[in-house]
Design an enzyme around this catalytic site. Structure first.
Site, PDB file in Angstrom:
ATOM      1  CB  ILE A 131      60.766  32.962  11.852  1.00  0.00           C
ATOM      2  CG1 ILE A 131      61.492  32.760  10.515  1.00  0.00           C
ATOM      3  CG2 ILE A 131      59.585  33.924  11.709  1.00  0.00           C
ATOM      4  CD1 ILE A 131      60.724  31.929   9.510  1.00  0.00           C
ATOM      5  CG  ASN A 164      45.646  37.034   6.216  1.00  0.00           C
ATOM      6  OD1 ASN A 164      45.589  37.945   5.392  1.00  0.00           O
ATOM      7  ND2 ASN A 164      45.707  37.249   7.515  1.00  0.00           N
ATOM      8  N   GLY A 199      49.527  34.726  14.853  1.00  0.00           N
ATOM      9  CA  GLY A 199      50.637  33.786  14.707  1.00  0.00           C
ATOM     10  C   GLY A 199      51.913  34.446  14.212  1.00  0.00           C
ATOM     11  CB  VAL A 200      54.604  33.151  12.020  1.00  0.00           C
ATOM     12  CG1 VAL A 200      53.934  32.829  10.714  1.00  0.00           C
ATOM     13  CG2 VAL A 200      56.068  33.515  11.793  1.00  0.00           C
ATOM     14  CG  ASP A 201      50.587  37.665   8.820  1.00  0.00           C
ATOM     15  OD1 ASP A 201      51.484  38.428   8.419  1.00  0.00           O
ATOM     16  OD2 ASP A 201      49.438  37.656   8.336  1.00  0.00           O
ATOM     17  CB  SER A 241      49.353  25.367   6.585  1.00  0.00           C
ATOM     18  OG  SER A 241      49.066  26.141   5.460  1.00  0.00           O
ATOM     19  CB  THR A 242      51.532  23.602  11.410  1.00  0.00           C
ATOM     20  OG1 THR A 242      52.496  24.533  11.921  1.00  0.00           O
ATOM     21  CG2 THR A 242      52.094  22.867  10.223  1.00  0.00           C
ATOM     22  N   GLY A 243      49.388  26.354  12.198  1.00  0.00           N
ATOM     23  CA  GLY A 243      48.821  27.069  13.340  1.00  0.00           C
ATOM     24  C   GLY A 243      47.325  27.260  13.118  1.00  0.00           C
ATOM     25  CE1 TYR A 256      44.778  30.856   7.389  1.00  0.00           C
ATOM     26  CE2 TYR A 256      46.113  30.149   5.538  1.00  0.00           C
ATOM     27  CZ  TYR A 256      45.341  31.115   6.158  1.00  0.00           C
ATOM     28  OH  TYR A 256      45.132  32.323   5.531  1.00  0.00           O
TER      29      TYR A 256
HETATM   30  P1  ADP Z   1      48.933  29.527   9.547  1.00  0.00           P
HETATM   31  O1  ADP Z   1      47.791  30.482   9.485  1.00  0.00           O
HETATM   32  O2  ADP Z   1      49.634  29.338   8.221  1.00  0.00           O
HETATM   33  O3  ADP Z   1      48.584  28.247  10.216  1.00  0.00           O
HETATM   34  P2  ADP Z   1      50.284  30.478  11.979  1.00  0.00           P
HETATM   35  O4  ADP Z   1      51.120  31.680  12.138  1.00  0.00           O
HETATM   36  O5  ADP Z   1      49.012  30.388  12.760  1.00  0.00           O
HETATM   37  O6  ADP Z   1      50.035  30.316  10.400  1.00  0.00           O
HETATM   38  O7  ADP Z   1      51.130  29.186  12.340  1.00  0.00           O
HETATM   39  C1  ADP Z   1      52.152  28.680  11.524  1.00  0.00           C
HETATM   40  C2  ADP Z   1      53.290  28.214  12.409  1.00  0.00           C
HETATM   41  O8  ADP Z   1      54.041  29.345  12.841  1.00  0.00           O
HETATM   42  C3  ADP Z   1      52.853  27.485  13.676  1.00  0.00           C
HETATM   43  O9  ADP Z   1      53.578  26.260  13.754  1.00  0.00           O
HETATM   44  C4  ADP Z   1      53.262  28.425  14.804  1.00  0.00           C
HETATM   45  O10 ADP Z   1      53.700  27.684  15.947  1.00  0.00           O
HETATM   46  C5  ADP Z   1      54.431  29.144  14.171  1.00  0.00           C
HETATM   47  N1  ADP Z   1      54.820  30.440  14.737  1.00  0.00           N
HETATM   48  C6  ADP Z   1      54.106  31.325  15.473  1.00  0.00           C
HETATM   49  N2  ADP Z   1      54.866  32.381  15.799  1.00  0.00           N
HETATM   50  C7  ADP Z   1      56.106  32.164  15.272  1.00  0.00           C
HETATM   51  C8  ADP Z   1      57.351  32.864  15.270  1.00  0.00           C
HETATM   52  N3  ADP Z   1      57.491  34.052  15.889  1.00  0.00           N
HETATM   53  N4  ADP Z   1      58.411  32.307  14.624  1.00  0.00           N
HETATM   54  C9  ADP Z   1      58.293  31.130  13.985  1.00  0.00           C
HETATM   55  N5  ADP Z   1      57.162  30.420  13.938  1.00  0.00           N
HETATM   56  C10 ADP Z   1      56.077  30.927  14.584  1.00  0.00           C
END
Ligand code: ADP
Length: 169
Positions: free
Chosen positions: A10, A23, A31-33, A120-122, A124
């Site tokens: 993303i 969070n 993760g994405v954050d 939320s699918t990582g 969380y």
């Molecule tokens: P949460 O804490 O809401 O679960 P995460 O970041 O752990 O957030 O995961 C949410 C989703 O983001 C997961 O499906 C993970 O595969 C995805 N993710 C991780 N890195 C990226 C990225 N760079 N771009 C898009 N999606 C990502």
């Protein structure tokens, strides 16, 4: 409103706003954050800290908007997902609120193109099949969808990508 599906990262998407699965602290995480703050640089975190100082972070299901620093997007909308805790603790409602509050904020800011990760699918732990149905249904039923041009679901992992492909048809 057009809905598109992308398998990718993303932080590389060129849209008005990308969404962060943040969070409650708004101070960054994994993760994405982590990816957004790492690539976006300190400008995003600085605005997150300003928001945190003014309103004390962000509650699950709610959303706040900041600049997008060095990223190709213009804004980041940070929403706090729902931690999966068995399924009887308001998890689905909170996840739905993430999509709704993000879209409402986007309309308010006249954002036309927006990219969502699979909130939320990582970390969380929300079940991916259910999360994908909530995401798609909430976006499709959004009452002001005529004010948004394109929503892109950006799936990072292959499992989510396959689920979205199935559920979008
Ligand atoms: P949460 O804490 O809401 O679960 P995460 O970041 O752990 O957030 O995961 C949410 C989703 O983001 C997961 O499906 C993970 O595969 C995805 N993710 C991780 N890195 C990226 C990225 N760079 N771009 C898009 N999606 C990502």
């Amino acid at each position: 409103m057009k809905i598109e599906l992308v398998h990718g990262d993303i932080t590389e998407i060129h849209v008005d706003a990308i969404v962060n699965a943040a969070n409650t602290s708004l101070l960054g995480g994994g993760g994405v954050d982590g990816a957004i703050h790492k690539k976006g640089g300190k400008e995003i975190l600085e605005e997150c800290i300003t928001i945190r100082n003014a309103q004390g972070g962000c509650k699950p299901g709610e959303a706040v908007i900041t600049n997008a620093g060095l990223l190709p997007a213009n804004f980041v909308i940070h929403t706090v997902g729902s931690v999966w805790n068995g399924g009887n603790n308001n998890e689905t409602e909170l996840l739905k609120n993430c999509y709704l509050n993000t879209l409402n904020l986007a309309v308010q800011k006249e954002i036309k193109t927006i990219a969502f990760p699979n909130i939320s699918t990582g970390i969380y732990g929300f079940p991916k099949p259910l999360a994908s149905k909530i995401a798609i249904n909430t976006v499709k039923n959004f009452e002001m969808k005529n004010l948004i041009d394109t929503v892109i679901f950006v799936c990072y992992d292959y499992e989510n990508f396959e689920l979205y492909k199935e559920n979008l048809h």
